[in-house]
Design an enzyme around this catalytic site. Sequence first.
Site, mmCIF file in Angstrom:
data_model
loop_
_atom_site.group_PDB
_atom_site.id
_atom_site.type_symbol
_atom_site.label_atom_id
_atom_site.label_comp_id
_atom_site.label_asym_id
_atom_site.label_seq_id
_atom_site.Cartn_x
_atom_site.Cartn_y
_atom_site.Cartn_z
ATOM 1 N N THR A 174 0.838 -1.196 0.000
ATOM 2 C CA THR A 174 0.000 0.000 0.000
ATOM 3 C C THR A 174 0.871 1.242 0.000
ATOM 4 O O THR A 174 1.839 1.328 0.746
ATOM 5 C CB THR A 174 -0.941 0.019 1.218
ATOM 6 N N PHE A 176 1.029 5.169 0.792
ATOM 7 C CA PHE A 176 0.419 6.227 1.587
ATOM 8 C C PHE A 176 1.009 7.576 1.183
ATOM 9 O O PHE A 176 2.166 7.652 0.754
ATOM 10 C CB PHE A 176 0.693 6.022 3.078
#
Length: 288
Positions: A174, A176
């Site tokens: 992921t 960010f």
Amino acid sequence: MTSAKRISFQGWPGANSDMASRQVFPDAETVPCPSFEEALAAIHDGRADLGMIPIENSIAGRVADMHHLLPESGLHIIGEHFLRVNHQLVALPSAKLSDIREVHSHVQALGQCRQWLRARGLKPVVHADTAGAARMVAERGDPSIAAISSRLAAEIYKLQILAGDIEDAEHNTTRFVVLSRDPVRPKPNNGPVMTSFVFEVRSVPAALYKALGGFATNGVNITKLESYMLGGRFSQTQFYADVEGHPDDQALRFALEELQFFTRNFHLLGVYPAHPFRRDPSQIAADE
């Protein structure tokens, strides 16, 4: 990256966003928020200095809400962080894997473990976030339900890990972005830099082709380009883009000038250091 005392994120304590916040700012206090809107508002009103917000995942794709919220937030991207996501199946200390019938988690986490769940005949149930699902399992006290969460959430809510690292792909990562009230630009020619922005193309033939032509002719690499509908109108599309380079670099400056000639509502979201993961995928933090 600038220092901070308080970092806002969406979710309950133990969420992956909490994990990312602790990795980047180990000395800061993390501020859980029930929604992305609340996490952004916390930065605006001073309850948090910065925010740690997921924007895309290597399996599930973009976090759709953020493409709509970022341009309207009035905040600035000042950094990025890549987190290797390992999902754990967590349940009550007394539960056994054979007891489990339902698995609760955020829709993205369920999607990232879809094959594992299907192979075992477990029913996925969408929850607001991963750590919130773990908290619910602990509070409900039902040994037939489990959650997909982080190791940190399992520790916080005193749950056991019935199965570890159940994500379907090893590359589950992921990305960010770190948001701030004020822009913090790195200096030009001081290491790799990313620039993020949104724009709408003018309603003329080949507008997108012409708008992006300047990046090709000036040798600027576009690492991300996505479109999404505005206001429910099929005729109105906004584009989100990440490109390599600093706006003060001649190549990117010329490319952006050409882009804006064929577009409207151009909005610069941030100029920030590129994470080392972009050059070397081994330079990534895990959620251990």
